[in-house]
Design a protein around this motif. Sequence first.
Motif, PDB file in Angstrom:
ATOM      1  N   UNK A  23       2.892  -4.371 -12.568  1.00  5.99           N
ATOM      2  CA  UNK A  23       4.155  -3.623 -12.345  1.00  5.99           C
ATOM      3  C   UNK A  23       4.087  -2.055 -12.791  1.00  5.99           C
ATOM      4  N   UNK A  24       3.361  -1.620 -13.919  1.00  5.96           N
ATOM      5  CA  UNK A  24       3.263  -0.381 -14.294  1.00  5.96           C
ATOM      6  C   UNK A  24       2.158   0.349 -13.458  1.00  5.96           C
ATOM      7  N   UNK A  25       1.386  -0.132 -12.903  1.00  2.00           N
ATOM      8  CA  UNK A  25       0.466   0.224 -12.064  1.00  2.00           C
ATOM      9  C   UNK A  25       1.143   0.750 -10.603  1.00  2.00           C
ATOM     10  N   UNK A  26       1.941  -0.255 -10.107  1.00  2.00           N
ATOM     11  CA  UNK A  26       2.521  -0.003  -9.109  1.00  2.00           C
ATOM     12  C   UNK A  26       3.414   1.218  -8.972  1.00  2.00           C
ATOM     13  N   UNK A  27       4.131   1.374 -10.116  1.00  2.00           N
ATOM     14  CA  UNK A  27       5.257   2.493 -10.526  1.00  2.00           C
ATOM     15  C   UNK A  27       4.251   3.681 -10.501  1.00  2.00           C
ATOM     16  N   UNK A  28       3.183   3.597 -11.410  1.00  2.00           N
ATOM     17  CA  UNK A  28       2.380   4.816 -11.351  1.00  2.00           C
ATOM     18  C   UNK A  28       1.894   5.246  -9.951  1.00  2.00           C
ATOM     19  N   UNK A  29       1.277   4.267  -9.173  1.00  2.00           N
ATOM     20  CA  UNK A  29       0.921   4.648  -7.945  1.00  2.00           C
ATOM     21  C   UNK A  29       1.794   5.423  -6.939  1.00  2.00           C
ATOM     22  N   UNK A  30       3.149   4.576  -6.935  1.00  2.00           N
ATOM     23  CA  UNK A  30       4.087   5.226  -5.862  1.00  2.00           C
ATOM     24  C   UNK A  30       5.056   6.185  -6.407  1.00  2.00           C
ATOM     25  N   UNK A  31       4.924   6.620  -7.856  1.00  2.00           N
ATOM     26  CA  UNK A  31       5.873   7.577  -8.545  1.00  2.00           C
ATOM     27  C   UNK A  31       7.185   7.395  -8.608  1.00  2.00           C
ATOM     28  N   UNK A  32       7.775   6.195  -8.538  1.00  2.00           N
ATOM     29  CA  UNK A  32       9.066   5.716  -8.514  1.00  2.00           C
ATOM     30  C   UNK A  32       9.339   4.522  -9.177  1.00  2.00           C
ATOM     31  N   UNK A  33      10.424   4.088  -9.572  1.00  3.47           N
ATOM     32  CA  UNK A  33      10.845   2.680 -10.236  1.00  3.47           C
ATOM     33  C   UNK A  33      10.964   1.626  -9.157  1.00  3.47           C
ATOM     34  N   UNK A  34      10.196   0.646  -9.036  1.00  5.08           N
ATOM     35  CA  UNK A  34      10.265  -0.429  -8.137  1.00  5.08           C
ATOM     36  C   UNK A  34       9.964  -1.673  -8.767  1.00  5.08           C
ATOM     37  N   UNK A  35      11.063  -2.601  -8.637  1.00  5.17           N
ATOM     38  CA  UNK A  35      10.805  -3.857  -9.297  1.00  5.17           C
ATOM     39  C   UNK A  35      10.039  -4.742  -8.173  1.00  5.17           C
ATOM     40  N   UNK A  36       8.740  -5.270  -8.584  1.00  8.29           N
ATOM     41  CA  UNK A  36       8.039  -6.040  -7.393  1.00  8.29           C
ATOM     42  C   UNK A  36       8.605  -7.381  -7.359  1.00  8.29           C
ATOM     43  N   UNK A  37       9.332  -7.485  -6.176  1.00  6.16           N
ATOM     44  CA  UNK A  37       9.766  -9.005  -6.213  1.00  6.16           C
ATOM     45  C   UNK A  37       8.579 -10.144  -5.548  1.00  6.16           C
ATOM     46  N   UNK A  38       7.382  -9.582  -5.336  1.00  5.36           N
ATOM     47  CA  UNK A  38       6.218 -10.418  -4.747  1.00  5.36           C
ATOM     48  C   UNK A  38       5.375 -11.081  -5.915  1.00  5.36           C
ATOM     49  N   UNK A  39       5.784 -10.452  -7.167  1.00  2.00           N
ATOM     50  CA  UNK A  39       4.855 -10.960  -8.277  1.00  2.00           C
ATOM     51  C   UNK A  39       3.303 -10.784  -7.807  1.00  2.00           C
ATOM     52  N   UNK A  40       2.894  -9.642  -7.289  1.00  2.00           N
ATOM     53  CA  UNK A  40       1.406  -9.332  -6.883  1.00  2.00           C
ATOM     54  C   UNK A  40       0.476  -9.358  -7.981  1.00  2.00           C
ATOM     55  N   UNK A  41       1.237  -8.985  -9.260  1.00  2.00           N
ATOM     56  CA  UNK A  41       0.347  -9.207 -10.508  1.00  2.00           C
ATOM     57  C   UNK A  41      -0.377 -10.331 -10.689  1.00  2.00           C
ATOM     58  N   UNK A  42       0.074 -11.429 -10.176  1.00  2.00           N
ATOM     59  CA  UNK A  42      -0.696 -12.768 -10.224  1.00  2.00           C
ATOM     60  C   UNK A  42      -1.155 -13.482  -9.016  1.00  2.00           C
ATOM     61  N   UNK A  43      -1.091 -12.503  -8.027  1.00  2.00           N
ATOM     62  CA  UNK A  43      -1.433 -13.334  -6.631  1.00  2.00           C
ATOM     63  C   UNK A  43      -2.719 -12.215  -6.003  1.00  2.00           C
ATOM     64  N   UNK A  44      -3.260 -13.266  -5.404  1.00  2.00           N
ATOM     65  CA  UNK A  44      -4.469 -12.624  -4.742  1.00  2.00           C
ATOM     66  C   UNK A  44      -4.680 -12.938  -3.161  1.00  2.00           C
ATOM     67  N   UNK A  45      -3.379 -13.494  -2.708  1.00  2.00           N
ATOM     68  CA  UNK A  45      -3.541 -13.695  -1.105  1.00  2.00           C
ATOM     69  C   UNK A  45      -2.729 -12.834  -0.491  1.00  2.00           C
ATOM     70  N   UNK A  46      -2.115 -11.723  -1.106  1.00  2.00           N
ATOM     71  CA  UNK A  46      -1.231 -10.702  -0.157  1.00  2.00           C
ATOM     72  C   UNK A  46      -1.698  -9.119  -0.758  1.00  2.00           C
ATOM     73  N   UNK A  47      -1.419  -8.255   0.050  1.00  2.00           N
ATOM     74  CA  UNK A  47      -1.369  -7.157  -0.142  1.00  2.00           C
ATOM     75  C   UNK A  47       0.214  -6.774  -0.076  1.00  2.00           C
ATOM     76  N   UNK A  48       0.701  -5.716  -0.781  1.00  2.00           N
ATOM     77  CA  UNK A  48       2.152  -5.041  -0.770  1.00  2.00           C
ATOM     78  C   UNK A  48       1.945  -3.790  -0.012  1.00  2.00           C
ATOM     79  N   UNK A  49       2.920  -3.678   0.952  1.00  5.24           N
ATOM     80  CA  UNK A  49       3.011  -2.444   1.486  1.00  5.24           C
ATOM     81  C   UNK A  49       4.303  -2.011   1.217  1.00  5.24           C
TER      82      UNK A  49
END
Length: 136
Positions: A70-96
């Motif tokens: 979650x922290x890396x996502x927000x650092x990368x996009x430079x805004x607050x975003x609560x990840x609904x996909x739980x990508x931090x524990x998934x290897x089956x998707x990318x998030x766009x």
Amino acid sequence: MIKRLGIVLFSFLLLSGCNGSDIKRSTELEKEFHSAINTVSDNRDSEVYIKTLANFKWDKAFLINPYTSQEEIEKQISVTFKDPSNINSRDDIYLLIFLHQGKVIQYAEIDRLKSSLSLGEKAYLTPSDDVIYIER
């Protein structure tokens, strides 16, 4: 006193309800993206142009890799975003994640489909530079 407490509680609930849940998951874009990937033979690298798939206004799009925190996502996009996909524990998707005027407006969960996706050397996509590279 009770009336004032009720107003404070109502205000708190109203504000806590504004947590980004109005950000739309673009299932239509997901389907279009998967269709574009599936039209390419299994062992060929290819490209997808997001501008042709996204039917909404956006000015930046970020490709988030599997297992990103979650922290890396927000650092990368430079805004607050609560990840609904739980990508931090998934290897089956990318998030766009799509932004317009500095706000997250939509996101898409892109199945990996035995592929690796990248933006090349770019940090993010723009409507004028919107290529996602697919490596198989």
